[in-house]
Design an enzyme around this catalytic site. Structure first.
Site, mmCIF file in Angstrom:
data_model
loop_
_atom_site.group_PDB
_atom_site.id
_atom_site.type_symbol
_atom_site.label_atom_id
_atom_site.label_comp_id
_atom_site.label_asym_id
_atom_site.label_seq_id
_atom_site.Cartn_x
_atom_site.Cartn_y
_atom_site.Cartn_z
ATOM 1 N N LYS A 1 8.850 -3.310 -2.453
ATOM 2 C CA LYS A 1 10.268 -3.797 -2.077
ATOM 3 C C LYS A 1 10.526 -4.859 -3.228
ATOM 4 O O LYS A 1 9.761 -5.545 -3.579
ATOM 5 C CB LYS A 1 10.169 -4.573 -0.996
ATOM 6 C CG LYS A 1 9.906 -3.681 0.637
ATOM 7 C CD LYS A 1 8.785 -2.900 0.859
ATOM 8 C CE LYS A 1 7.536 -3.951 1.103
ATOM 9 N NZ LYS A 1 6.292 -3.117 1.258
ATOM 10 N N LEU B 1 4.827 1.101 0.221
ATOM 11 C CA LEU B 1 6.183 0.831 -0.270
ATOM 12 C C LEU B 1 6.293 -0.557 -1.211
ATOM 13 O O LEU B 1 5.594 -1.340 -0.937
ATOM 14 C CB LEU B 1 7.099 0.794 0.920
ATOM 15 C CG LEU B 1 7.331 1.895 1.646
ATOM 16 C CD1 LEU B 1 8.320 1.502 2.927
ATOM 17 C CD2 LEU B 1 7.618 3.161 1.112
ATOM 18 N N TYR C 1 8.771 10.130 7.185
ATOM 19 C CA TYR C 1 8.761 9.141 7.885
ATOM 20 C C TYR C 1 10.013 9.094 9.041
ATOM 21 O O TYR C 1 9.835 8.630 10.353
ATOM 22 C CB TYR C 1 8.953 7.692 7.261
ATOM 23 C CG TYR C 1 9.244 6.640 7.936
ATOM 24 C CD1 TYR C 1 8.110 5.935 8.997
ATOM 25 C CD2 TYR C 1 10.240 6.070 8.079
ATOM 26 C CE1 TYR C 1 8.271 4.907 9.593
ATOM 27 C CE2 TYR C 1 10.780 4.777 8.994
ATOM 28 C CZ TYR C 1 9.476 4.127 9.675
ATOM 29 O OH TYR C 1 9.849 3.406 10.568
ATOM 30 N N GLY D 1 0.695 -1.333 0.033
ATOM 31 C CA GLY D 1 -0.086 0.008 -0.059
ATOM 32 C C GLY D 1 0.765 1.366 -0.116
ATOM 33 O O GLY D 1 0.392 2.323 -0.503
ATOM 34 N N GLU E 1 -0.329 -12.962 -1.186
ATOM 35 C CA GLU E 1 0.440 -12.043 -0.352
ATOM 36 C C GLU E 1 0.721 -13.000 1.281
ATOM 37 O O GLU E 1 2.030 -12.800 1.497
ATOM 38 C CB GLU E 1 -0.384 -10.836 0.261
ATOM 39 C CG GLU E 1 0.412 -9.893 0.912
ATOM 40 C CD GLU E 1 -0.019 -8.598 1.128
ATOM 41 O OE1 GLU E 1 -1.213 -8.197 0.533
ATOM 42 O OE2 GLU E 1 0.323 -7.728 1.952
ATOM 43 N N GLY F 1 1.857 1.419 10.277
ATOM 44 C CA GLY F 1 2.478 2.567 9.647
ATOM 45 C C GLY F 1 1.722 3.426 9.353
ATOM 46 O O GLY F 1 2.311 4.737 9.165
HETATM 47 P P1 ATP Z 1 0.454 -3.241 3.324
HETATM 48 O O1 ATP Z 1 1.291 -4.387 3.469
HETATM 49 O O2 ATP Z 1 -0.364 -2.821 4.493
HETATM 50 O O3 ATP Z 1 -0.101 -3.024 1.911
HETATM 51 P P2 ATP Z 1 3.281 -1.894 2.702
HETATM 52 O O4 ATP Z 1 3.630 -3.387 2.160
HETATM 53 O O5 ATP Z 1 3.593 -0.793 1.948
HETATM 54 O O6 ATP Z 1 1.545 -1.911 3.012
HETATM 55 P P3 ATP Z 1 5.414 -1.598 4.614
HETATM 56 O O7 ATP Z 1 6.336 -1.310 3.457
HETATM 57 O O8 ATP Z 1 5.561 -2.864 5.239
HETATM 58 O O9 ATP Z 1 3.852 -1.799 4.056
HETATM 59 O O10 ATP Z 1 5.290 -0.550 5.428
HETATM 60 C C1 ATP Z 1 4.792 0.741 5.325
HETATM 61 C C2 ATP Z 1 5.146 1.686 6.443
HETATM 62 O O11 ATP Z 1 6.480 1.731 6.637
HETATM 63 C C3 ATP Z 1 4.731 3.081 6.386
HETATM 64 O O12 ATP Z 1 3.334 3.453 6.513
HETATM 65 C C4 ATP Z 1 5.508 3.808 7.116
HETATM 66 O O13 ATP Z 1 5.325 4.102 8.506
HETATM 67 C C5 ATP Z 1 6.868 2.937 7.346
HETATM 68 N N1 ATP Z 1 7.961 3.582 6.372
HETATM 69 C C6 ATP Z 1 9.163 3.088 6.492
HETATM 70 N N2 ATP Z 1 10.241 3.698 5.582
HETATM 71 C C7 ATP Z 1 9.503 4.625 4.830
HETATM 72 C C8 ATP Z 1 9.555 5.356 3.767
HETATM 73 N N3 ATP Z 1 10.698 5.649 3.270
HETATM 74 N N4 ATP Z 1 8.630 6.503 3.323
HETATM 75 C C9 ATP Z 1 7.275 6.080 3.788
HETATM 76 N N5 ATP Z 1 7.129 5.079 4.857
HETATM 77 C C10 ATP Z 1 7.898 4.355 5.387
HETATM 78 MG MG MG Z 2 2.805 -5.179 3.070
#
Ligand code: ATP
Ligand code: MG
Length: 273
Positions: A14, A12, A138, A10, A71, A122
């Site tokens: 990776k 980030l 962040y 949602g 997922e 987050g």
């Molecule tokens: P989901 O799994 O819920 O769909 P996601 O896979 O994107 O979301 P993660 O990447 O695990 O979730 O974590 C997102 C969170 O990480 C953000 O909400 C924030 O709190 C934190 N975070 C860490 N680094 C950053 C960054 N560089 N920019 C924005 N948020 C960051």
């Molecule tokens: Mg995730």
């Protein structure tokens, strides 16, 4: 054909890929899909993409060589690999993925089951933290949170009972944010917010662990990145609620590593046929 694992979450995106026999890990914001695609164009010519996460389907439109991976399966597989790498090869554990939101899984010899989740995660730190302080970066939010004192914002049981004996320990929270007012400092509000997220997650996870008799809590997700305040708040109840916390170092990459590994296995079995 080599594999690239992507977890398009949602917030980030990776990426895990192999080069010269070593795994590499990269993070982009999910809004930067264009730049990730550009960056991937050259390696993707001789790689196959295995993608997981809520935004995986958006990628399938842009990339023909894409396989979508579930997922839950990817996250659990990646978490197991990370634990193994750190010589913590557990048979059963509660997996807590603190991403934009939070998901809680039971992982054991029968596989991986999502037990429950919470909208506190987050994304709450970013969104509500931003509303409370006007900060949107962040790393600034987590830096400020580390400096804060939640006891200046949260009402504790001790604040309510004062000199009387209380039926539960004095340091526990009676009401989150109940002492906050317009003079509350950014640092203290952010620490109270971090604690609110941590407390809720631990309460949910410990219900799950008691129901299934599991001791280890494994925390993953990018919300733990450079975030000592959240880690501290997540371990604060370990004696009272009897759990053993673990924070795999590359926990942010569990989903992408899982997608990568599922892809690698599929490609190997296809090559054998
Ligand atoms: P989901 O799994 O819920 O769909 P996601 O896979 O994107 O979301 P993660 O990447 O695990 O979730 O974590 C997102 C969170 O990480 C953000 O909400 C924030 O709190 C934190 N975070 C860490 N680094 C950053 C960054 N560089 N920019 C924005 N948020 C960051
Ligand atoms: Mg995730």
């Amino acid at each position: 054909m080599s594999v690239i694992g992507v977890d398009a979450g949602g917030t980030l995106t990776k990426v895990v890929y192999e080069e010269n026999g070593r795994l590499h890990y990269k993070t982009f914001t999910s809004e930067q899909q264009g730049s990730v695609l550009q960056w991937l164009t050259i390696p993707a010519q001789n790689h196959k993409l295995y993608i997981t996460g809520g935004k995986a389907e958006k990628w399938a439109e842009a990339f023909p060589q894409v396989r979508i991976v579930g997922e839950f399966k990817a996250v659990c597989r990646g978490a197991k690999l990370l634990l193994k790498e750190e010589k913590n090869d557990l048979n059963q554990f509660i997996l807590i993925n603190i991403g934009t939101g939070t998901s809680i899984f039971k992982v054991d010899e029968n596989g991986c089951e999502r037990l429950l989740g919470s909208g506190l995660g987050g994304g709450t730190l970013m969104g509500l933290g931003g509303l409370l302080t006007g900060e949107s970066d962040y790393y600034e939010l987590v830096r400020l949170s580390k400096e804060g004192k939640r006891e200046l914002v949260d009402l504790s049981v001790g604040d309510v009972y004062e000199t009387m004996n209380s039926p539960v320990p004095q340091h526990l929270t009676a009401a989150n944010f109940a002492k906050g007012d317009s003079s509350s400092k950014k640092e203290d509000k952010l620490r109270a917010l971090t604690n609110l997220i941590a407390e809720t997650i631990i309460l949910l996870a410990s219900q799950a662990s008691q129901a299934h008799n599991i001791e280890h809590f494994v925390f993953i997700g990018s919300t733990l990145k450079s975030n000592p305040a959240l880690k501290e708040d997540l371990i604060q109840f370990q004696d009272m609620l009897s759990y053993t916390p673990l924070f795999p170092e590359k926990g942010a990459y569990a989903g992408s590593l899982g997608a990568f590994d599922i892809g690698r296995e599929e490609e190997l079995s296809q090559n054998r046929q």
